[in-house]
Design an enzyme around this catalytic site. Structure first.
Site, short mmCIF file in Angstrom:
data_model
loop_
_atom_site.label_atom_id
_atom_site.label_comp_id
_atom_site.label_asym_id
_atom_site.label_seq_id
_atom_site.Cartn_x
_atom_site.Cartn_y
_atom_site.Cartn_z
N LYS A 195 6.53 -1.10 8.73
CA LYS A 195 6.14 0.19 8.15
C LYS A 195 7.26 1.21 8.39
CE LYS A 195 3.61 3.97 7.41
NZ LYS A 195 3.79 4.79 8.57
N GLU A 229 -5.35 -0.40 12.72
CA GLU A 229 -5.12 -1.85 12.57
C GLU A 229 -3.65 -2.23 12.45
OE1 GLU A 229 -8.27 -2.33 9.62
OE2 GLU A 229 -9.14 -1.21 11.29
N GLY A 230 -2.81 -1.28 12.03
CA GLY A 230 -1.36 -1.55 12.02
C GLY A 230 -0.87 -1.85 13.43
N HIS A 231 -1.25 -0.98 14.37
CA HIS A 231 -0.88 -1.21 15.77
C HIS A 231 -1.51 -2.51 16.29
CE1 HIS A 231 -0.86 3.36 15.53
NE2 HIS A 231 0.35 3.12 15.97
N SER A 256 -1.48 4.69 8.79
CA SER A 256 -0.63 5.57 9.60
C SER A 256 -1.52 6.56 10.33
CB SER A 256 0.33 6.33 8.68
OG SER A 256 0.91 7.42 9.37
N SER A 257 -1.13 6.88 11.57
CA SER A 257 -1.88 7.90 12.31
C SER A 257 -1.84 9.22 11.56
CB SER A 257 -1.27 8.08 13.70
OG SER A 257 -1.09 6.83 14.32
N ARG A 258 -0.79 9.45 10.81
CA ARG A 258 -0.65 10.72 10.08
C ARG A 258 -1.55 10.80 8.85
NH1 ARG A 258 5.05 10.46 12.01
NH2 ARG A 258 5.37 12.36 13.24
P1 AMP Z 1 3.59 4.82 15.97
O1 AMP Z 1 2.41 4.90 16.87
O2 AMP Z 1 3.39 5.45 14.63
O3 AMP Z 1 4.87 5.23 16.64
O4 AMP Z 1 3.77 3.29 15.65
C1 AMP Z 1 3.91 2.34 16.67
C2 AMP Z 1 4.29 1.00 16.07
O5 AMP Z 1 3.27 0.59 15.15
C3 AMP Z 1 5.60 1.06 15.27
O6 AMP Z 1 6.34 -0.12 15.53
C4 AMP Z 1 5.11 1.11 13.85
O7 AMP Z 1 6.03 0.59 12.93
C5 AMP Z 1 3.87 0.26 13.92
N1 AMP Z 1 2.99 0.56 12.80
C6 AMP Z 1 2.48 1.77 12.46
N2 AMP Z 1 1.76 1.68 11.33
C7 AMP Z 1 1.83 0.40 10.92
C8 AMP Z 1 1.31 -0.32 9.80
N3 AMP Z 1 0.57 0.26 8.87
N4 AMP Z 1 1.58 -1.64 9.72
C9 AMP Z 1 2.36 -2.26 10.67
N5 AMP Z 1 2.87 -1.63 11.73
C10 AMP Z 1 2.61 -0.33 11.87
#
Ligand code: AMP
Length: 281
Positions: free
Chosen positions: A148, A35-37, A184-186
């Site tokens: 984030k 949901e962050g993405h 987070s995906s992690r």
């Molecule tokens: P990633 O796939 O982890 O590289 O993240 C891709 C984008 O999604 C980046 O701009 C992150 O900052 C954003 N993102 C990841 N997790 C969150 C979250 N919990 N809330 C808001 N944005 C997020």
């Protein structure tokens, strides 16, 4: 929604949309979407067309980091993107992005020399290089990044400004699980016991935020209270807890103007980050 793997296909699609006068919003990700993405994708919906890239970028991982084990699930990601009205997913291979040989980098000083840049020395060079490439491929009007990864957001904003890239970077708030853990995906790396222990990050962030909102201006005091909170959790090991200027990422002693309080904490082997931003009116 289309899923394409080549730069050529992206360029052709973008050219078509440009001919029709469409605006383009872009959300770069490493996939395993949550949901962050989706909050970024929803924000990008203000444009006529939304492009999402899914690319686990080898260049931003250090030699002992989790490149090989980083979670991947294109089918699940595509389903979520479709539901949220994405028009195009760019899903390149590392070969498509970097070919056989690759010699050019986008690098940055100052902002990258603090926080995660200290524990992950090649990380931001990899991020800047891939994001610059993706901007050149997608040519978006607006690109969306999460707070984030607050240091990443500051660095991308700076790169766009310094290098006169013709787009607007938009920061979106942190999306959390119901119990406070930043999505987070992690988080999938965490065992059930570690998942509980990971709550110490948001607890510490909320504690620091409350202190600042109640008037504490001494960064040291905020940092030590936050560290104490984390140290109470036996599975947690602090990488850093710092208060920095939001634009330069340099540490500050007084909490004035726009500041970022950022933490990185190992829960077992998993390194997680969280933060809060304070804007003094
Ligand atoms: P990633 O796939 O982890 O590289 O993240 C891709 C984008 O999604 C980046 O701009 C992150 O900052 C954003 N993102 C990841 N997790 C969150 C979250 N919990 N809330 C808001 N944005 C997020």
């Amino acid at each position: 929604m289309r899923i394409v793997e080549t730069i050529e296909e992206v360029r052709a699609q973008i050219a078509e949309w440009r001919k029709e006068g469409r605006t383009i919003g872009f959300v770069p990700t490493m996939g395993y979407l949550h949901e962050g993405h989706m909050s970024l994708i929803d924000a990008a919906g203000e444009n006529d067309r939304v492009v999402v890239s899914i690319f686990v970028n080898p260049m931003q991982f250090g030699p002992n980091e989790d490149l090989a084990s980083y979670p991947r699930d294109l089918e699940h990601d595509a389903g979520m993107c479709e539901e949220h009205g994405v028009d195009l997913i760019f899903y390149p291979t590392p070969e498509e992005m970097y070919g056989d040989t690759f010699y050019s980098y986008v690098d940055m000083n100052v902002l990258t020399q603090e926080l995660c840049g200290l524990s992950r020395p090649v990380h931001f060079r990899g991020v800047c290089t891939v994001v610059a490439k993706l901007f050149n491929i997608v040519t978006p009007d607006k690109a969306y990044f999460g707070q984030k990864d607050a240091q990443q957001l500051a660095i991308i904003k700076r790169m766009v400004k310094d290098l006169n890239m013709p787009l607007t970077v938009i920061g979106c708030p942190i999306i959390r699980e119901a119990d406070g853990l930043a999505k987070s995906s992690r988080n999938t790396y965490l065992s059930p016991e570690e998942r509980k222990a990971a709550l110490v990050l948001s607890r510490s962030v909320f504690l620091g935020k409350k202190m600042v909102e109640e008037g504490e201006r001494d960064a040291k005091k905020v940092i030590s209270a936050m560290k104490e909170e984390i140290e109470r959790e036996p599975l947690a090991r602090i990488d850093y807890v710092k208060v920095v200027d939001l634009d330069t990422m340099q540490q500050v002693e007084r909490i004035e103007g726009d500041i970022l309080t950022a933490i990185a904490v190992f829960i077992g082997k998993t390194r997680l980050i969280d933060n809060f931003i304070y804007n003094e009116k």
